[in-house]
Enzyme design. Structure first.
Site, PDB file in Angstrom:
ATOM      1  N   GLU A 162      53.669  75.974  -1.745  1.00  0.00           N
ATOM      2  CA  GLU A 162      54.779  76.018  -2.702  1.00  0.00           C
ATOM      3  C   GLU A 162      55.292  74.629  -3.098  1.00  0.00           C
ATOM      4  O   GLU A 162      56.243  74.521  -3.876  1.00  0.00           O
ATOM      5  CB  GLU A 162      55.919  76.860  -2.126  1.00  0.00           C
ATOM      6  CG  GLU A 162      55.541  78.326  -1.981  1.00  0.00           C
ATOM      7  CD  GLU A 162      56.514  79.128  -1.131  1.00  0.00           C
ATOM      8  OE1 GLU A 162      56.424  80.355  -1.152  1.00  0.00           O
ATOM      9  OE2 GLU A 162      57.351  78.501  -0.436  1.00  0.00           O
ATOM     10  N   GLU A 207      60.675  78.864  12.421  1.00  0.00           N
ATOM     11  CA  GLU A 207      59.709  78.617  11.353  1.00  0.00           C
ATOM     12  C   GLU A 207      59.141  77.206  11.435  1.00  0.00           C
ATOM     13  O   GLU A 207      57.947  76.989  11.232  1.00  0.00           O
ATOM     14  CB  GLU A 207      60.371  78.816   9.984  1.00  0.00           C
ATOM     15  CG  GLU A 207      59.390  78.627   8.828  1.00  0.00           C
ATOM     16  CD  GLU A 207      60.050  78.285   7.507  1.00  0.00           C
ATOM     17  OE1 GLU A 207      59.374  78.388   6.471  1.00  0.00           O
ATOM     18  OE2 GLU A 207      61.221  77.891   7.502  1.00  0.00           O
TER      19      GLU A 207
END
Length: 698
Positions: free
Chosen positions: A491, A634
């Site tokens: 991304e 994460e």
């Protein structure tokens, strides 16, 4: 001489006896050591420094622990999204937390977790999904609690409290239920706080004390409801109820103990909402009454039995205790985040918190779903059925943007609506999620061979997604097909053409549509084959696969090209796979999401490079572990836990990398195991199937 001879015999006997004693001691110590080594189901915490809460869940309710063990830091409820107070962002419900008690002593001072606490310990029991807390509070109390999210009653949680008096003592136990102010909500639901004693039956005199609450979402279109009830060991104390205001109520009772006496009770909390039932006000009370007459020990026994059933599917690692615990923690986190019967999927952080709103991303299909499909097919079915249930909305979304077929949202709520904040552009062009959904459906059929499911659910979903990609692709003058203006898994690079993973996933989807249509004697759109054959996968002049047409070697957020080798199996030539691995590994942002290294690890393991695979396997999650329980986030720094996406990647490395499992046309099979050399044995235990036992390569 005779006396000297006897003396020598005595010394010899003494030596033999001592040798025998030493051997017995060694055997005993070894037995204890073996027992400890085999207890790889518990995680003990004795230090509250940098405390990250433990996670308990049952697929509908998620709890995050407190150090005190007296309640939950946070409760997340699945199945309904609520609006944020500050805007139009929707997230899973996390504004209702009845799982709490306060202890107030006779001098009006409250038990506060801090300097007075000593000998603190929390134990997370993975096998039974129980969090135990114990400590000494000053000179007054010994505190012990057990907290669970009931697996056998998935809309309920339970906490068992036990107090031992260290001196003569009096204290009050208070439980409060607070709800947000929804007085401006314009829908059909209104805030309601209530307390009552409910009859178990016409023949049983005992009544259930229930404090309940219900309140609308901000829009007023939905209702959240919950209730608390109590189980007492022995005589029920006098219960004092007070409604503090229109949005808060409290139930309390007093306890008086002599030094050395113990007192225990249990609090059960029920949760429901209007997406589960048309009668949320009363269903919360009904949940509280479930088996109440049998007692909380009965509920706990059934909870343990339900988790024992789940753990019939387990991963056993011999020779690496840390890897064993971490693998079980990964399975536990996924198992705790989904339940049968609701057709829900798993958000990136499960039900541990509402990171990313608790929305459903591609994380579910590409990362968490594959290990669930192997270990728990019935739970995997829930995830793919969730996508089928939102197919109608995906078709509307495709039409809204001028496409055919079905276009799934980047961030989905439970109705299939796009929930990505408008400040982000990813929802407009990160379309590979739509391909990931179809791939998961096709893999479900390949593993289960459920032809009826394929006919009724799988193929309709795959067909509509194939139609989307045909309309999304563009043809050039040479007859090649392209997907332009997209965002791939990386991304960091938006609005690119011919993203490698996106184009590769499209080919897999179109081929799946053709194969499934053949199986069911359904009509095949000739464009499926044309676009699949003509879809370009770009290659750089230096031999590596090019991430997209604009890519020139910049840092990437996460794996993209490397996904073509695994899990797509589009690139199978080992020389090409290795070239792509070596080129893109140093490009991955080390502070990016943890899944990338698990992809690389899986491919290295499948090529027989177990040492390199193990190095990357650890790199993928070890820096992300958070004290004291080891749940991963994460990213290596401060970020949300529990990162189920990363756990999915870890498990895929073990299952599809080290164990050598594959999903082919004939279903799940093992090709070749390649274990790290220090792993003595790896066993995949899949309920109802023969164990897959792997030994290290020589």
């Amino acid at each position: 001489m005779f006396i000297q001879f006897l003396s020598q015999i005595n010394r010899l006997l003494f030596f033999k006896v001592m040798l025998f004693v030493v051997m017995l001691a060694l055997l005993a110590n070894n037995a204890i050591s073996q027992q400890i080594k085999k207890d790889l189901w518990t995680i003990n915490a004795i230090d509250t420094t940098n405390y990250t809460p433990a996670y308990l869940g049952n697929g509908i309710v998620g709890l995050r622990s407190q150090k005190s063990g007296l309640g939950a830091e946070r409760v997340v409820i699945n199945g309904l999204y609520d609006r944020s107070p500050l805007g139009d962002y929707v997230r899973l419900i996390n504004n209702y937390n009845p799982v709490n008690i306060k202890i107030v002593f006779s001098d009006k001072k409250e038990l506060q977790f801090g300097e007075k606490v000593k000998d603190w310990k929390q134990t997370l029991k993975l096998k039974e999904a129980i969090l135990e807390t114990s400590y000494i509070y000053g000179t007054q109390l010994e505190v012990k609690t057990q907290m669970v999210a009931l697996r056998n009653l998935p809309m309920a949680t339970m906490v068992i409290y036990e107090f031992k008096a260290l001196e003569d003592i009096e204290f009050t136990v208070l439980n409060a239920i607070a709800v947000p102010d929804r007085s401006k909500a314009l829908g059909v639901y209104k805030t309601n706080l209530n307390y009552g004693l409910y009859s178990l039956s016409t023949t049983i005199k005992e009544k259930i004390p229930v404090m309940s609450a219900a309140f609308p979402t901000e829009t007023g279109n939905d209702c959240i409801s919950g209730a608390n009830t109590f189980f007492f060991n022995g005589q029920t104390p006098q219960l004092n109820y007070v409604k503090l205001n229109n949005f808060k109520q409290q139930l309390s009772f007093s306890v008086k103990l002599k030094k050395g006496e113990k007192y225990s009770f249990c609090m059960l909390s029920a949760f429901t909402h209007s997406q589960f039932t048309s009668d949320p006000y009363n269903d919360a009370v009904r949940i509280c009454s479930r088996d109440y007459n049998l007692g909380y020990k009965h509920l706990m026994a059934n909870h343990k039995a339900a988790w024992a059933k789940l753990w019939e599917s387990d991963i056993e690692i011999e020779g690496d205790d840390e890897a064993q615990i971490d693998a079980r923690l990964a399975l536990y986190s996924l198992y705790a985040s989904i339940a049968k019967g609701f057709e829900l999927s798993i958000p990136p952080t499960g039900l541990a918190e509402t990171g990313w709103g608790g929305h459903i991303f591609w994380d579910a299909e590409l990362w968490m779903y594959p290990p669930m499909l192997v270990m728990q097919p019935s739970l995997a079915a829930s995830m793919v059925d969730f996508r089928y249930n939102t197919l109608g909305q995906a078709k509307k979304r495709a039409a809204q943007f001028g496409y055919q077929g079905a276009m799934y949202p980047w961030e989905s709520d439970l109705q299939g609506n796009e929930c990505t904040p408008i400040a982000y552009k990813l929802d407009m062009n990160e379309h590979h999620v739509t391909a990931d959904v179809a791939i998961s459906a096709w893999n479900y059929y390949k593993v289960t061979k459920d032809r009826l499911w394929l006919q009724q659910r799988g193929f309709p979903l795959i067909r509509e997604i194939a139609e989307f990609w045909v309309s999304r692709a563009s043809k050039d003058e040479k007859g090649n097909y392209h997907i332009k203006n997209v965002v791939g898994p990386d991304e960091y690079h938006e609005d690119v053409d011919d993203d490698a993973f996106t184009n590769g996933a499209v080919k897999v989807v179109l081929d799946a549509a053709i194969e499934s249509a053949k199986l069911l004697n359904e009509q095949i759109n000739p464009d499926w084959q044309n676009v699949s054959k003509g879809m370009v996968i770009l290659k750089h002049k230096d031999g590596y696969t090019l991430q997209n047409s604009q890519y020139t070697g910049q840092r990437i957020k996460q794996a993209d090209v490397n996904l073509l080798a695994f899990p797509l199996d589009l690139i199978t030539d080992k020389t090409q796979i290795l070239k792509d691995l070596q080129y893109y590994e140093p490009k991955i942002d080390p502070n990016g999401p943890s899944m990338s290294y698990s992809v690389l690890a899986t491919s290295y393991a499948r090529m027989g490079q177990a040492g390199k695979a193990y190095q990357l396997y650890q790199k993928g999650y070890q820096p992300n572990r958070k004290a004291p329980f080891g749940f991963i986030s994460e990213k290596p720094g401060k970020s949300v836990t529990v990162f189920c996406t990363g756990y999915g990647g870890m498990l895929q490395t073990i299952i599809f990398g080290f164990a050598g499992m594959k999903i082919g046309e004939d279903g799940l099979y093992q090709e070749k195991a390649n274990l790290p050399l220090h792993w003595k044995k790896l066993t995949l235990k899949m309920s109802g199937k023969e164990d897959i036992v792997c030994s290290p390569s020589k």
